[in-house]
Scaffold this motif. Structure first.
Motif, PDB file in Angstrom:
ATOM      1  N   MET A 173     -13.735 -22.383  -2.817  1.00 17.75           N
ATOM      2  CA  MET A 173     -13.684 -20.924  -2.943  1.00 17.75           C
ATOM      3  C   MET A 173     -13.341 -20.546  -4.379  1.00 17.75           C
ATOM      4  O   MET A 173     -12.560 -21.229  -5.050  1.00 17.75           O
ATOM      5  N   ASP A 174     -13.944 -19.421  -4.847  1.00 18.16           N
ATOM      6  CA  ASP A 174     -13.561 -18.970  -6.179  1.00 18.16           C
ATOM      7  C   ASP A 174     -12.323 -18.080  -6.076  1.00 18.16           C
ATOM      8  O   ASP A 174     -11.834 -17.786  -4.978  1.00 18.16           O
ATOM      9  N   LEU A 175     -11.841 -17.641  -7.240  1.00 16.60           N
ATOM     10  CA  LEU A 175     -10.584 -16.890  -7.246  1.00 16.60           C
ATOM     11  C   LEU A 175     -10.699 -15.584  -6.477  1.00 16.60           C
ATOM     12  O   LEU A 175      -9.787 -15.219  -5.725  1.00 16.60           O
ATOM     13  N   ALA A 176     -11.801 -14.854  -6.633  1.00 14.08           N
ATOM     14  CA  ALA A 176     -11.958 -13.568  -5.947  1.00 14.08           C
ATOM     15  C   ALA A 176     -11.947 -13.766  -4.430  1.00 14.08           C
ATOM     16  O   ALA A 176     -11.332 -12.982  -3.693  1.00 14.08           O
ATOM     17  N   GLN A 177     -12.622 -14.794  -3.958  1.00  9.71           N
ATOM     18  CA  GLN A 177     -12.652 -15.059  -2.514  1.00  9.71           C
ATOM     19  C   GLN A 177     -11.262 -15.453  -2.006  1.00  9.71           C
ATOM     20  O   GLN A 177     -10.834 -15.002  -0.937  1.00  9.71           O
ATOM     21  N   ALA A 178     -10.561 -16.278  -2.757  1.00 10.26           N
ATOM     22  CA  ALA A 178      -9.219 -16.700  -2.341  1.00 10.26           C
ATOM     23  C   ALA A 178      -8.260 -15.515  -2.328  1.00 10.26           C
ATOM     24  O   ALA A 178      -7.462 -15.347  -1.395  1.00 10.26           O
ATOM     25  N   LEU A 179      -8.350 -14.685  -3.349  1.00  7.01           N
ATOM     26  CA  LEU A 179      -7.450 -13.527  -3.428  1.00  7.01           C
ATOM     27  C   LEU A 179      -7.744 -12.530  -2.310  1.00  7.01           C
ATOM     28  O   LEU A 179      -6.830 -11.949  -1.716  1.00  7.01           O
ATOM     29  N   SER A 180      -9.023 -12.340  -1.998  1.00  6.96           N
ATOM     30  CA  SER A 180      -9.410 -11.445  -0.904  1.00  6.96           C
ATOM     31  C   SER A 180      -8.887 -11.968   0.431  1.00  6.96           C
ATOM     32  O   SER A 180      -8.392 -11.193   1.271  1.00  6.96           O
ATOM     33  N   LEU A 181      -8.980 -13.283   0.642  1.00  6.28           N
ATOM     34  CA  LEU A 181      -8.461 -13.868   1.882  1.00  6.28           C
ATOM     35  C   LEU A 181      -6.943 -13.724   1.968  1.00  6.28           C
ATOM     36  O   LEU A 181      -6.402 -13.396   3.039  1.00  6.28           O
ATOM     37  N   ALA A 182      -6.264 -13.954   0.865  1.00  9.80           N
ATOM     38  CA  ALA A 182      -4.801 -13.804   0.863  1.00  9.80           C
ATOM     39  C   ALA A 182      -4.409 -12.363   1.187  1.00  9.80           C
ATOM     40  O   ALA A 182      -3.480 -12.112   1.977  1.00  9.80           O
ATOM     41  N   LEU A 183      -5.119 -11.406   0.601  1.00  7.92           N
ATOM     42  CA  LEU A 183      -4.814  -9.996   0.862  1.00  7.92           C
ATOM     43  C   LEU A 183      -5.079  -9.643   2.323  1.00  7.92           C
ATOM     44  O   LEU A 183      -4.291  -8.910   2.943  1.00  7.92           O
ATOM     45  N   ALA A 184      -6.176 -10.169   2.875  1.00 11.62           N
ATOM     46  CA  ALA A 184      -6.478  -9.901   4.286  1.00 11.62           C
ATOM     47  C   ALA A 184      -5.368 -10.435   5.188  1.00 11.62           C
ATOM     48  O   ALA A 184      -4.987  -9.789   6.176  1.00 11.62           O
ATOM     49  N   ALA A 185      -4.842 -11.605   4.878  1.00  9.42           N
ATOM     50  CA  ALA A 185      -3.748 -12.173   5.675  1.00  9.42           C
ATOM     51  C   ALA A 185      -2.478 -11.344   5.534  1.00  9.42           C
ATOM     52  O   ALA A 185      -1.761 -11.106   6.519  1.00  9.42           O
ATOM     53  N   LEU A 186      -2.201 -10.881   4.338  1.00  9.91           N
ATOM     54  CA  LEU A 186      -0.981 -10.095   4.113  1.00  9.91           C
ATOM     55  C   LEU A 186      -1.070  -8.716   4.776  1.00  9.91           C
ATOM     56  O   LEU A 186      -0.044  -8.139   5.151  1.00  9.91           O
ATOM     57  N   GLU A 187      -2.290  -8.194   4.893  1.00  7.14           N
ATOM     58  CA  GLU A 187      -2.457  -6.863   5.500  1.00  7.14           C
ATOM     59  C   GLU A 187      -2.392  -6.910   7.025  1.00  7.14           C
ATOM     60  O   GLU A 187      -2.287  -5.876   7.677  1.00  7.14           O
TER      61      GLU A 187
END
Length: 237
Positions: A173-187
């Motif tokens: 995964m690239d950084l944007a995909q990883a960051l988007s997944l992390a944000l989805a989990a936190l939300e």
């Protein structure tokens, strides 16, 4: 003469553990995961001064949840440990495994001997030149140490959020995909609802394997979310 109440050692340890878990569960979660170019750390943190993610040494970083003054003292102790070892021996001799063992001994001693346990949970990670060499360790309030593979979530609703990350994480995964997944989990909330997080309140940092000696750098999350998350698309508009 009054007799003191007898409390079994098992009950004392259980009470201490329950006390620590309650404090940790109130903290906002931290997501740590590997991606193609390094290791990402992300958490919802409105404060711009009180960081939950920080650099320890050249290629080692730290994240924590719980009581700020307790994990901040551990972060500073970790920096001293790494600096002293690097000065006395060699910078290459400073490893995340040694740091994690040092934290495990400290937390274990506090849990059994001090008046109250630390209400903290930690993650320490080291990025390697190759993704297969990345290391992530999770430390609990009682000094329990576990090595994690690819990703880990600590803090409030950790199990639910970790399941979201586990289901969607993919190697490369690239950084944007990883960051988007992390944000989805936190939300995500335990009741299944989603509570949007303003990207400006997302504390994010990476250990970038492509950088030179110092791999740690902080991110402006909104700059990396465009096109991969509704929050980023809103910013594009």
């Amino acid at each position: 003469m009054s007799m003191p109440f007898y409390v079994s050692p098992e009950q004392v340890m259980k009470d201490r553990a329950d006390y620590a878990r309650k404090g940790i569960a109130r903290g906002r979660a931290v997501v740590v995961m590997t991606f193609a170019d390094g290791i990402l750390f992300a958490t919802h943190n409105p404060s711009r001064a009180l960081h939950k993610v920080g650099e320890i040494y050249d290629r080692i970083a730290f994240a924590a949840v719980g009581k700020y003054h307790e994990f901040e003292s551990l972060r500073v102790a970790g920096i001293r440990y790494a600096d002293l070892r690097g000065y006395a021996y060699d910078r290459a001799d400073v490893s995340v495994h040694g740091l994690a063992n040092s934290y495990a001994q400290t937390l274990g001693s506090i849990f059994t001997a001090d008046a109250k346990p630390y209400e903290v949970e930690l993650v320490v990670a080291e990025v390697a030149p190759d993704p297969d060499g990345d290391q992530i360790y999770r430390l609990s309030f009682d000094g329990s140490l576990a090595e994690e593979t690819h990703h880990v979530v600590i803090g409030g609703q950790a199990e639910t959020r970790h399941q979201i990350v586990s289901d969607a994480w993919q190697p490369g995964m690239d950084l944007a995909q990883a960051l988007s997944l992390a944000l989805a989990a936190l939300e995500h909330r335990e009741d299944g609802l989603t509570v949007p997080i303003d990207p400006t309140q997302l504390e994010a940092a990476v250990l970038d394997r492509s950088r030179g000696r110092r791999a740690f750098r902080r991110l402006v999350a909104s700059q990396h979310l465009r096109g991969t998350h509704p929050a980023g698309e809103a910013l594009d508009g």
